[in-house]
Design an enzyme around this catalytic site. Structure first.
Site: not given
Ligand code: PGA
Ligand code: ZN
Length: 425
Positions: A40, A152, A161, A204, A241, A284, A311, A336, A364, A387
């Protein structure tokens, strides 16, 4: 000085090719880092270079590997591996694009991290201590994604999430123990209620049960926390999330949640109700990735007790975080390294976040490898939050295992617990 930099292809947790970079220094330092990969992904991220074509279903990384070996390595060999800013700047200059699309964000991030780890190794320091010195003594509070939805997982949950946050403990080890116990009880409960298929896991490592409603997922999390013998308001709390860009319909300007259309205002009302009913400490991407104004509104309404984490909104990008700070959009940033592409830009974003009162969650990607750099980064910068998925699947547990190791290695490890959060028990 850097003696050699070499890239090769390895596989990530979804079975897709990714890039590994190995840096060796004259001082016998060695640093290895792998690029992770999101599903995503935010629109403003550094972009990965993939080969296209037939091989690996278009996902090959031989061009990115070649960019490291033929373009980046010759430019960096001979430089002092500790000069991270110079090294990252060189790669940014050679790339010359705003989104690292020429050399590839994947090529650049793996190189950037591998050089930093080689420098740490040359100096005989663990990576977290290289980054943070002896003041790096704080373990992060983990947000563990134990119910997976969105892109996911193959279920119908719109939110991506559902995480548990073991904050009410005095060490990382105790926190992980609680998380593992809740994860085990969740498995049992899901199996009893929805049958054996409900315990298949998503990208995940969280379960991907056939639950369709956000509230049903939250209720079952609470049930699992209690079944494991923990208090859902004072010990193991909840983070979400929403990854709402994924259920936003741009043409109509509405969110489609559980089959119903929501305006931004209606969606904020929905979050407000959830926060009053459940021990939610963090949300998030509650709104889509361009809606700074909406983020400011939800931060005004919920930001005194809940982390409103950007994010896809910020994509670990200094310019976007600056805009968020100016507009008071969000009060926390998801960090990230591969979203922005280099370690030095990541550290710049973190510094900007902390000096402006934002919290930071080191994160991650859904596509990961056994690389544990983010565990060290979370301790090195004293982020207080991480996370990195469920307490299951090797690419997730590698990070938790590294943090357990770091906690044992430190003379006086600290676990921030609820002080890393805004909502208090
Ligand atoms: P992604 O998702 O690594 O697939 O972008 C993680 C997140 O949205 O936090
Ligand atoms: Zn996210």
């Amino acid at each position: 000085a850097i003696k050699d930099i070499k890239a090769r292809m390895v596989l990530d947790s979804r079975g897709n090719p990714t890039i590994q970079v190995k840096t060796v220094t004259e001082g016998l330092g060695l640093g290895i880092a792998n690029a992770p990969s999101g599903a995503s992904t935010g629109a403003h991220e550094a972009v990965e270079i993939r080969d296209g074509g037939k091989e690996f279903k278009g996902k090959g990384v031989s061009r990115a590997v070649e960019n490291v070996n033929k373009v980046i390595a010759p430019a960096l060999i001979g430089l002092d591996s500790r000069r991270q800013q110079l090294i990252d700047r060189k790669m940014i200059e050679i790339d010359g694009t705003p989104n690292k699309s020429r050399l590839g964000g994947n090529a650049i991030v793996a190189t950037s991290l591998s050089v930093a780890k080689a420098a740490a190794s040359t100096m005989g320091l663990p990576f977290y201590a290289y980054l943070g010195g002896y003041v790096a003594d704080t373990l992060p509070v983990p947000m563990l994604n134990i119910i997976n939805g969105g892109v996911h997982a193959g279920n119908k949950l719109d939110f991506q999430e559902f995480m548990i946050v073991p904050a009410g403990f005095s060490s990382f080890k105790e926190a992980i123990k609680a998380a593992v116990e809740v994860y085990a009880d969740l498995k049992k409960i899901l199996k009893e209620k929805y049958g054996p298929q409900a315990i298949n896991v998503g990208d995940e490592g969280g379960y991907a049960p056939p639950i369709e409603k956000v509230r049903d997922a939250l209720d079952i999390l609470i049930q699992a926390i209690k079944a494991a013998g923990y208090d859902p308001w004072n010990q193991v709390v909840i983070a979400l999330d929403a990854a709402s860009t994924q259920f936003y319909r741009e043409d109509k300007g509405v969110y489609v949640l559980e089959g119903t259309e929501y305006t931004r205002e209606q969606l904020i009302d929905f979050y407000e109700k959830l926060v009053s009913e459940y021990p939610i400490v963090s949300i998030e991407d509650p709104l889509q990735e361009e809606d700074f104004e909406g983020f400011a509104e939800i931060t005004r309404r919920l930001g005194s007790k809940v982390l409103i984490v950007g994010d896809d909104l910020f994509t670990t990008n200094p310019a976007r975080l600056k805009k968020g700070i100016d507009l008071k959009a969000g009060n926390a940033i998801l960090v990230k390294v591969n979203q922005v592409g280099t370690l030095s830009e990541t550290l710049e974003v973190l510094k900007m976040a902390f000096t402006n009162g934002y919290r930071a969650v080191i994160s991650h990607r859904s596509g990961e490898t056994e690389d544990t750099s983010i565990a060290d980064i979370s301790v090195g910068v004293g982020a207080g939050l991480i996370k990195t998925g469920a307490p299951a699947r090797g690419e997730r547990t590698a990070k938790y295992n590294r943090l357990l190791e770091i906690e044992e290695e430190l003379d006086n490890p600290r676990y921030p617990g609820f002080s890393a959060l805004l909502r208090k028990p």
